[in-house]
Design an enzyme around this catalytic site. Sequence first.
Site, mmCIF file in Angstrom:
data_model
loop_
_atom_site.group_PDB
_atom_site.id
_atom_site.type_symbol
_atom_site.label_atom_id
_atom_site.label_comp_id
_atom_site.label_asym_id
_atom_site.label_seq_id
_atom_site.Cartn_x
_atom_site.Cartn_y
_atom_site.Cartn_z
ATOM 1 N N HIS A 16 -14.797 47.051 -5.433
ATOM 2 C CA HIS A 16 -14.214 47.782 -6.545
ATOM 3 C C HIS A 16 -13.800 49.183 -6.111
ATOM 4 O O HIS A 16 -14.194 49.670 -5.050
ATOM 5 C CB HIS A 16 -15.211 47.840 -7.699
ATOM 6 C CG HIS A 16 -15.410 46.523 -8.370
ATOM 7 N ND1 HIS A 16 -16.160 46.353 -9.512
ATOM 8 C CD2 HIS A 16 -14.946 45.275 -8.044
ATOM 9 C CE1 HIS A 16 -16.150 45.083 -9.874
ATOM 10 N NE2 HIS A 16 -15.431 44.407 -8.996
ATOM 11 N N GLU A 71 -14.543 52.208 -6.998
ATOM 12 C CA GLU A 71 -15.580 53.197 -6.748
ATOM 13 C C GLU A 71 -16.209 53.013 -5.366
ATOM 14 O O GLU A 71 -16.451 53.977 -4.643
ATOM 15 C CB GLU A 71 -16.683 53.089 -7.816
ATOM 16 C CG GLU A 71 -16.193 53.260 -9.243
ATOM 17 C CD GLU A 71 -15.847 51.954 -9.925
ATOM 18 O OE1 GLU A 71 -16.179 51.796 -11.103
ATOM 19 O OE2 GLU A 71 -15.226 51.083 -9.259
ATOM 20 N N CYS A 90 -18.930 49.177 -13.434
ATOM 21 C CA CYS A 90 -19.669 47.987 -13.856
ATOM 22 C C CYS A 90 -21.148 48.118 -13.506
ATOM 23 O O CYS A 90 -21.536 48.817 -12.580
ATOM 24 C CB CYS A 90 -19.079 46.739 -13.214
ATOM 25 S SG CYS A 90 -19.282 46.660 -11.417
ATOM 26 N N GLU A 136 9.911 33.398 -20.409
ATOM 27 C CA GLU A 136 11.316 33.640 -20.108
ATOM 28 C C GLU A 136 12.271 32.638 -20.752
ATOM 29 O O GLU A 136 13.430 32.553 -20.360
ATOM 30 C CB GLU A 136 11.522 33.678 -18.592
ATOM 31 C CG GLU A 136 10.774 34.803 -17.903
ATOM 32 C CD GLU A 136 11.371 35.160 -16.553
ATOM 33 O OE1 GLU A 136 12.593 35.080 -16.397
ATOM 34 O OE2 GLU A 136 10.593 35.531 -15.650
#
Length: 355
Positions: A50, A52, A75, A282
Site C-alpha cells: 500500500h 503508506e 487500513c 458504450e
Amino acid sequence: MTEGDFMDLALDEARKAVGRTAPNPVVGAVVVKGGKVLAVGHHDKAGAPHAEVVALKRAGAKARGSTLYVTLEPCNHVGRTPPCTEAILAAGVKRVVAAVLDPNPAVRGGGLARLRRAGVRVEVGLGHGLAERLNQPWFHFVTTGLPYVTLKAAITADGKLATGSGDARWISSARSRELVQRLRDRVDAVLVGAGTVRADDPQLTARLRGSRSPLRVVLDGRLRSSAKARVYRPGHVVFSAVRPKAGDRRNVIVLAGKRGRLPLRQVLRRLGELGVVHLMVEGGAGVFTQFIERGLWDDLRLFVAPKLAGPGGLSWFQGRSAARMRNALRLGSFHVRPIPPDMLLRVERDGPPSL
C-alpha cells in the site's frame, strides 16, 4: 510548502494508478519531516504494498518522528498485505494526516483509532473533496457491491447515434476519440450489447501508448453475435441467458433472463464479484435505455458533435415518451467541457446511487 501542498502531492501520487488498483482504491502517501518531503509513494496494484508502506520504506530510518500525509485512512486489517497501521507504528511516525475515512462500514475509523491508541496524532479532512472525487467509483463499489457505472456515447447535435442507414463512423472528432481511449485506460471494464458487436465489430481496447485495455463485457442474451468478433479476444466476458454450444470459446456467464433479456442488476453484481470497480457502458441505444430506466447508472458522458443526422437517425435514448414536460426524466446537472469541434457533456445522476 504548506500542508495543503503536501496533500496535493499525495493526491498526485494516487492519480498515477487510476484504473490499475481494482478492487482496491487509489491511494497516495507523502512522508514529511522538518517541512521537507522525505519520500512519496502510491498503491500500484492489488496485492502490491500500500501507499503508506511504499513511502515509509523509501524514507527508511528518517521516517521516525515524521508526519505522514495519506489520501485515505490507513487500513487496520489483514488482506493480501499486512495492516498499514502496523507499518506506520513500526516506522515511528508521530502524526498522520488523512484526507478521508475509509467508507466501508466494517472498516471506517478503525485504522485511525488504532493509531490514536498508540499515541499517534491523527487529523482527518485535509483535501477531502479532491480525495473523495478521486475515489468516487471505489466509494460506490465498496458500499454497494456494484461497479460505478459511466454511460458513454458519441452523438450528433440532434441526439443521434447513427444515421438512418446505421452509419456511425465517425460522429465525433479525432480528439474526442482519443479521450475515449484515455477513459478506457482508466476504467476496469467496458460493456456493449450484442447489437453493437454485430453492427460495428468494435475492439473496445485502449490503444494509446502506455495504456492497458479493460475487461470487455458483452450483453448477448441469446448468443447471436459471432464468436469471431474482434471483442472476443483474451480479456472478455459474455453474459447470456442461454448456454454456449460445444466448441464456443467465448467466456460465457449464464444468467436467468426472460425472452433473452438479461437482469442488469445481476450482471452488475457478478461484475462486482469479479473485482470491476468502474464500468463504462458504450452502447447501443437499447442498452443505454435499460440502464437509465432502471436507475443503474452513476454518470453520463455525451460527446456531442456539431452535426445533424436528421429524423431518420438512431436516437441514443429510446425510453418512454413523456406526455408533459414536468414528467420528463430528469438526469442531473450538466458539466460542459469543450473539445473543439465537439463538446463533452457530463451528467452526474440525481438521487441516491443504485443499490
